[in-house]
Design a protein around this motif. Structure first.
Motif, PDB file in Angstrom:
ATOM      1  N   LEU A   3       1.000  -1.243  -0.019  1.00 24.27           N
ATOM      2  CA  LEU A   3       0.449   0.326   0.225  1.00 24.27           C
ATOM      3  C   LEU A   3       0.639   1.018   0.018  1.00 24.27           C
ATOM      4  N   SER A   4       0.517   2.512  -0.292  1.00 24.90           N
ATOM      5  CA  SER A   4       0.984   3.737  -0.439  1.00 24.90           C
ATOM      6  C   SER A   4       0.286   4.300   0.505  1.00 24.90           C
ATOM      7  N   LEU A   5       1.523   5.438   1.216  1.00 27.38           N
ATOM      8  CA  LEU A   5       1.626   5.842   2.662  1.00 27.38           C
ATOM      9  C   LEU A   5       1.697   7.296   1.863  1.00 27.38           C
ATOM     10  N   HIS A   6       0.507   8.680   2.290  1.00 25.24           N
ATOM     11  CA  HIS A   6       1.229  10.030   1.794  1.00 25.24           C
ATOM     12  C   HIS A   6       1.863  10.404   3.562  1.00 25.24           C
ATOM     13  N   VAL A   7       3.253  10.507   3.590  1.00 24.77           N
ATOM     14  CA  VAL A   7       3.288  11.246   5.051  1.00 24.77           C
ATOM     15  C   VAL A   7       4.608  11.934   4.600  1.00 24.77           C
ATOM     16  N   GLY A   9       3.982  15.431   2.910  1.00 21.48           N
ATOM     17  CA  GLY A   9       4.081  15.067   1.500  1.00 21.48           C
ATOM     18  C   GLY A   9       4.407  14.337   0.516  1.00 21.48           C
ATOM     19  N   GLN A  10       5.301  13.831   1.098  1.00 22.67           N
ATOM     20  CA  GLN A  10       5.923  12.371  -0.657  1.00 22.67           C
ATOM     21  C   GLN A  10       5.345  10.491  -0.256  1.00 22.67           C
ATOM     22  N   VAL A  11       4.554  10.598  -1.097  1.00 25.80           N
ATOM     23  CA  VAL A  11       4.137   8.895  -1.475  1.00 25.80           C
ATOM     24  C   VAL A  11       5.602   7.994  -1.543  1.00 25.80           C
ATOM     25  N   HIS A  12       4.807   6.650   0.032  1.00 25.73           N
ATOM     26  CA  HIS A  12       5.523   5.701   0.695  1.00 25.73           C
ATOM     27  C   HIS A  12       5.306   4.655  -0.483  1.00 25.73           C
ATOM     28  N   PRO A  13       5.824   4.017  -0.548  1.00 26.02           N
ATOM     29  CA  PRO A  13       5.600   2.334  -0.690  1.00 26.02           C
ATOM     30  C   PRO A  13       5.509   1.513   0.839  1.00 26.02           C
ATOM     31  N   VAL A  14       4.633   0.661   1.001  1.00 29.33           N
ATOM     32  CA  VAL A  14       5.080  -0.110   2.451  1.00 29.33           C
ATOM     33  C   VAL A  14       4.958  -1.462   2.319  1.00 29.33           C
ATOM     34  N   SER A  15       5.280  -2.219   2.614  1.00 29.50           N
ATOM     35  CA  SER A  15       5.115  -3.977   2.188  1.00 29.50           C
ATOM     36  C   SER A  15       4.424  -4.445   3.792  1.00 29.50           C
ATOM     37  N   ALA A  16       4.354  -3.572   4.650  1.00 32.90           N
ATOM     38  CA  ALA A  16       4.109  -4.065   6.809  1.00 32.90           C
ATOM     39  C   ALA A  16       2.025  -4.895   5.962  1.00 32.90           C
ATOM     40  N   ASP A  17       2.439  -6.108   6.389  1.00 32.36           N
ATOM     41  CA  ASP A  17       0.609  -5.929   6.845  1.00 32.36           C
ATOM     42  C   ASP A  17      -0.117  -5.482   7.264  1.00 32.36           C
ATOM     43  N   ALA A  18      -1.287  -5.009   6.799  1.00 31.09           N
ATOM     44  CA  ALA A  18      -2.299  -4.363   6.960  1.00 31.09           C
ATOM     45  C   ALA A  18      -3.101  -4.043   8.393  1.00 31.09           C
ATOM     46  N   THR A  48       2.079  10.938  18.717  1.00 32.53           N
ATOM     47  CA  THR A  48       0.689  11.334  17.985  1.00 32.53           C
ATOM     48  C   THR A  48       0.943  12.114  16.179  1.00 32.53           C
ATOM     49  N   VAL A  49       0.757  11.383  15.511  1.00 29.35           N
ATOM     50  CA  VAL A  49       0.570  12.318  14.166  1.00 29.35           C
ATOM     51  C   VAL A  49      -0.060  12.745  13.699  1.00 29.35           C
ATOM     52  N   LEU A  50      -0.238  14.245  12.871  1.00 28.58           N
ATOM     53  CA  LEU A  50      -0.937  14.461  12.392  1.00 28.58           C
ATOM     54  C   LEU A  50      -2.345  13.375  11.454  1.00 28.58           C
ATOM     55  N   VAL A  51      -2.975  13.809  10.873  1.00 31.07           N
ATOM     56  CA  VAL A  51      -3.956  12.639   9.689  1.00 31.07           C
ATOM     57  C   VAL A  51      -4.602  13.964   9.587  1.00 31.07           C
ATOM     58  N   GLU A  52      -5.120  14.111   8.265  1.00 23.58           N
ATOM     59  CA  GLU A  52      -5.540  15.493   8.040  1.00 23.58           C
ATOM     60  C   GLU A  52      -5.462  16.617   8.942  1.00 23.58           C
ATOM     61  N   GLY A  53      -4.779  16.929   9.317  1.00 22.77           N
ATOM     62  CA  GLY A  53      -4.976  18.132  10.041  1.00 22.77           C
ATOM     63  C   GLY A  53      -5.422  17.343  11.352  1.00 22.77           C
ATOM     64  N   GLU A  68      -3.668   6.433   1.772  1.00 23.58           N
ATOM     65  CA  GLU A  68      -4.383   7.675   0.368  1.00 23.58           C
ATOM     66  C   GLU A  68      -5.013   9.264   1.396  1.00 23.58           C
ATOM     67  N   ARG A  69      -4.107   8.971   2.651  1.00 23.14           N
ATOM     68  CA  ARG A  69      -4.866   9.938   3.736  1.00 23.14           C
ATOM     69  C   ARG A  69      -3.433  11.064   4.128  1.00 23.14           C
ATOM     70  N   GLU A  70      -3.301  11.641   3.985  1.00 20.19           N
ATOM     71  CA  GLU A  70      -1.929  12.701   4.519  1.00 20.19           C
ATOM     72  C   GLU A  70      -1.765  12.448   5.656  1.00 20.19           C
ATOM     73  N   VAL A  71       0.107  12.300   6.211  1.00 21.65           N
ATOM     74  CA  VAL A  71       0.042  11.854   7.520  1.00 21.65           C
ATOM     75  C   VAL A  71       1.030  13.101   7.498  1.00 21.65           C
ATOM     76  N   THR A  72       1.489  13.690   8.775  1.00 28.54           N
ATOM     77  CA  THR A  72       1.998  14.838   8.544  1.00 28.54           C
ATOM     78  C   THR A  72       2.932  13.437  10.199  1.00 28.54           C
ATOM     79  N   THR A  73       4.195  13.890  10.304  1.00 30.79           N
ATOM     80  CA  THR A  73       5.187  13.736  11.272  1.00 30.79           C
ATOM     81  C   THR A  73       5.426  14.901  11.895  1.00 30.79           C
ATOM     82  N   LEU A  74       6.618  14.664  13.022  1.00 32.35           N
ATOM     83  CA  LEU A  74       7.430  16.073  13.488  1.00 32.35           C
ATOM     84  C   LEU A  74       7.646  16.118  12.148  1.00 32.35           C
TER      85      LEU A  74
END
Length: 158
Positions: A3-7, A9-18, A48-53, A68-74
Motif C-alpha cells: 500500500l502507499s502512505l502519504h507522509v 508530503g511524499q508518497v511511500h510504498p510500504v510492505s507491512a501487514d494491513a 501522536t501524528v496528524l492525519v489530515e490535520g 491515501e490519507r495525508e499523515v504528518t509527523t514531527l
C-alpha cells in the motif's frame, strides 16, 4: 500487502501487514523517529501524528486505515536548519526535559493552532490534556505554545 502512505508530503510504498500499527511503519520502514512508542494503548500521546490535520494516536491504529490519507509527523513540520515556529518556541522556552513527550505535544499543539490561531490558556490545556509528560515541564510547554501562536500570528500579518 502493498500500500502507499502519504507522509510529510511524499508518497511511500510500504510492505507491512494491513493490521500493523501505523507507528511501527513510520519508525521501522520510513525511519521517522518523531513519533515515539509510549504506552502502546493510545493513552499517553507520545505517538501522536496528524492525519489530515487532526491528532491521531499512531500506536493503536492499523496502517491500512491511513492509505491515501495525508499523515504528518514531527519531521514534516520543520528541521534543525529550518524549524517550524512551534519547534523553535519549544527550544526557546526550554520546554523539553527528557523530550520523550515533546513530539506528541508539538503535533497536538499544531492541530490546535491550525484550528484556533490565538488560543486561550484554557484551550491550550484542553488540547494537550491527553498528552502525558512525566518530567513536569507543563508550564514551559504552555509558554511555548503561546509563543508559537504569537510568532505564527506575526507571520500571517506580514
Amino acid at each position: 500487502m502493498a500500500l502507499s502512505l502519504h507522509v510529510n508530503g511524499q508518497v511511500h510504498p510500504v510492505s507491512a501487514d494491513a493490521d500493523t500499527p501505523l507507528l511501527y511503519v513510520l519508525r521501522n520502514e520510513l525511519g521517522l523517529k518523531g513519533p515515539k512508542f509510549g504506552c502502546g494503548l493510545g493513552e499517553c500521546g507520545a505517538c501522536t501524528v496528524l492525519v489530515e490535520g487532526s491528532p491521531v494516536r499512531s500506536c493503536v491504529l492499523p496502517v491500512a486505515s491511513f492509505a491515501e490519507r495525508e499523515v504528518t509527523t514531527l519531521e514534516g513540520l520543520g528541521n534543525a536548519d529550518n524549524p517550524h515556529p512551534l519547534q523553535q518556541a519549544f527550544i526557546d522556552e526550554q520546554a523539553a526535559q527528557c523530550a520523550y513527550c515533546i513530539p506528541g505535544m508539538i503535533m497536538s499543539a499544531q492541530a490546535l493552532l491550525a484550528r484556533v490561531p490565538e488560543p486561550s490558556e484554557a484551550q491550550i490545556r484542553q488540547a494537550l490534556m491527553a498528552n502525558l509528560c512525566g518530567c513536569g515541564t507543563h508550564v514551559r510547554i504552555l509558554r511555548a505554545v503561546q509563543r508559537a501562536a504569537r510568532a505564527m500570528a506575526g507571520e500571517r500579518r506580514v
